[in-house]
Design a protein around this motif. Structure first.
Motif, PDB file in Angstrom:
ATOM      1  N   LEU A   1       2.241   9.131  -5.931  1.00 56.63           N
ATOM      2  CA  LEU A   1       2.312  10.886  -5.592  1.00 56.63           C
ATOM      3  C   LEU A   1       3.563  10.753  -6.559  1.00 56.63           C
ATOM      4  O   LEU A   1       3.264  12.282  -6.871  1.00 56.63           O
ATOM      5  CB  LEU A   1       3.140  10.112  -4.695  1.00 56.63           C
ATOM      6  N   TYR A   2       4.437  10.057  -6.985  1.00 60.28           N
ATOM      7  CA  TYR A   2       5.545  10.284  -8.011  1.00 60.28           C
ATOM      8  C   TYR A   2       4.714  10.791  -9.013  1.00 60.28           C
ATOM      9  O   TYR A   2       5.104  11.597 -10.123  1.00 60.28           O
ATOM     10  CB  TYR A   2       6.391   9.607  -8.034  1.00 60.28           C
ATOM     11  N   GLY A   3       3.764  10.055  -9.990  1.00 52.52           N
ATOM     12  CA  GLY A   3       3.007   9.856 -10.804  1.00 52.52           C
ATOM     13  C   GLY A   3       2.450  11.665 -10.860  1.00 52.52           C
ATOM     14  O   GLY A   3       2.208  11.549 -11.926  1.00 52.52           O
ATOM     15  N   LEU A   4       2.234  11.794  -9.720  1.00 57.14           N
ATOM     16  CA  LEU A   4       1.140  13.559  -9.750  1.00 57.14           C
ATOM     17  C   LEU A   4       2.208  14.213  -9.787  1.00 57.14           C
ATOM     18  O   LEU A   4       1.562  15.611 -10.980  1.00 57.14           O
ATOM     19  CB  LEU A   4      -0.061  13.746  -8.647  1.00 57.14           C
ATOM     20  N   ALA A   5       2.980  13.886  -9.198  1.00 59.96           N
ATOM     21  CA  ALA A   5       3.814  14.978  -9.001  1.00 59.96           C
ATOM     22  C   ALA A   5       5.020  15.260 -10.121  1.00 59.96           C
ATOM     23  O   ALA A   5       5.230  16.770 -11.620  1.00 59.96           O
ATOM     24  CB  ALA A   5       5.110  15.258  -8.826  1.00 59.96           C
TER      25      ALA A   5
ATOM     26  N   ALA B   1       0.815  -1.334  -0.177  1.00 61.89           N
ATOM     27  CA  ALA B   1      -0.212  -0.113   0.306  1.00 61.89           C
ATOM     28  C   ALA B   1       0.726   1.425  -0.328  1.00 61.89           C
ATOM     29  O   ALA B   1       0.559   1.692  -0.837  1.00 61.89           O
ATOM     30  CB  ALA B   1      -1.168   0.026   1.223  1.00 61.89           C
ATOM     31  N   LYS B   2       2.000   1.223   0.938  1.00 57.07           N
ATOM     32  CA  LYS B   2       3.047   2.488   0.654  1.00 57.07           C
ATOM     33  C   LYS B   2       3.611   2.887  -0.763  1.00 57.07           C
ATOM     34  O   LYS B   2       3.858   3.721  -0.795  1.00 57.07           O
ATOM     35  CB  LYS B   2       3.925   2.291   2.040  1.00 57.07           C
ATOM     36  N   ARG B   3       4.228   1.080  -1.353  1.00 58.46           N
ATOM     37  CA  ARG B   3       4.689   1.463  -2.151  1.00 58.46           C
ATOM     38  C   ARG B   3       3.491   2.467  -3.508  1.00 58.46           C
ATOM     39  O   ARG B   3       3.962   2.792  -4.346  1.00 58.46           O
ATOM     40  CB  ARG B   3       5.162   0.031  -2.620  1.00 58.46           C
ATOM     41  N   ARG B   4       2.451   2.009  -3.296  1.00 55.92           N
ATOM     42  CA  ARG B   4       1.631   2.119  -4.600  1.00 55.92           C
ATOM     43  C   ARG B   4       1.026   3.641  -4.208  1.00 55.92           C
ATOM     44  O   ARG B   4       0.885   4.403  -5.304  1.00 55.92           O
ATOM     45  CB  ARG B   4       0.136   1.928  -4.459  1.00 55.92           C
ATOM     46  N   ARG B   5       1.277   4.705  -3.004  1.00 54.90           N
ATOM     47  CA  ARG B   5       0.778   5.812  -2.431  1.00 54.90           C
ATOM     48  C   ARG B   5       1.697   6.353  -2.985  1.00 54.90           C
ATOM     49  O   ARG B   5       1.715   7.938  -3.665  1.00 54.90           O
ATOM     50  CB  ARG B   5       1.079   5.415  -1.107  1.00 54.90           C
ATOM     51  N   ARG B   6       3.556   6.087  -3.149  1.00 54.68           N
ATOM     52  CA  ARG B   6       4.112   6.532  -3.559  1.00 54.68           C
ATOM     53  C   ARG B   6       4.646   6.750  -5.361  1.00 54.68           C
ATOM     54  O   ARG B   6       4.789   8.066  -5.137  1.00 54.68           O
ATOM     55  CB  ARG B   6       5.415   6.261  -2.496  1.00 54.68           C
TER      56      ARG B   6
END
Length: 185
Positions: free
Chosen positions: A9-13, A1-6
């Protein structure tokens, strides 16, 4: 889940950076794409491709004429006169005439004729005024050398607006005569 959230976030940034880069690029290209008349086009008059075109021609700008009345319609008539005069002069081989849009940028600017001529890159300037006089308009036109703001000719008359075209043609004839006297040719 943490990996997916990261990853999200990287994709959005990354997506945000792409959008910002695209907007910055679009802002730089907009005057070219839109043909923005306010964007300045600089002509290097020393460029060999341009110099040959201008070397035998007099560079001149027709500035907006003053309207010495509160009548806005007289101001529109003055602007129309300047536009027609600019077109008349541009049609003559001996003149390289600055565009009306560029010349009108200096309406109501607190600059000297010398400064305006330098900014426009012209050797000569025409300025003038419209003033109501009963059922006529007094039109004054001055021909000015741009380097020293020296008058080298003028033409004025009290005209009815219905006869303004004939007056404009007389102004062009007077300008040509004044240049012949100025240059001795």
């Amino acid at each position: 889940a943490k990996r997916r959230r990261r990853a999200i976030l990287y994709g959005l940034a990354g997506g945000l950076l792409l959008v910002l880069a695209a907007l910055a690029l679009l802002e730089q290209l907009e005057p070219v794409i839109m043909g923005d008349p306010a964007s300045d086009v600089v002509i290097n008059k020393e460029d060999p491709s341009v110099k040959g075109i201008l070397e035998d021609r007099v560079t001149i700008a027709v500035l907006p004429f003053e309207n010495f009345s509160d009548d806005k319609s007289l101001g529109h008539d003055a602007d129309g006169f300047v536009e027609d005069l600019t077109s008349d002069l541009a049609g003559l081989d001996q003149f390289a005439v600055e565009s009306r849009v560029n010349a009108f940028k200096y309406r109501e600017k607190n600059l000297s004729i010398v400064e305006i001529a330098k900014l426009l890159g012209v050797g000569y300037v025409i300025e003038g005024s419209f003033r109501p006089l009963g059922d006529k308009v007094r039109v004054n036109v001055q021909f000015i050398e741009g380097l020293h703001a020296s008058h080298f000719g003028e033409h004025h008359d009290d005209v009815r607006l219905t006869g303004i075209d004939a007056f404009r043609k007389a102004v062009v004839a007077k300008l040509l005569e004044s240049f012949r006297q100025l240059t001795g040719g």
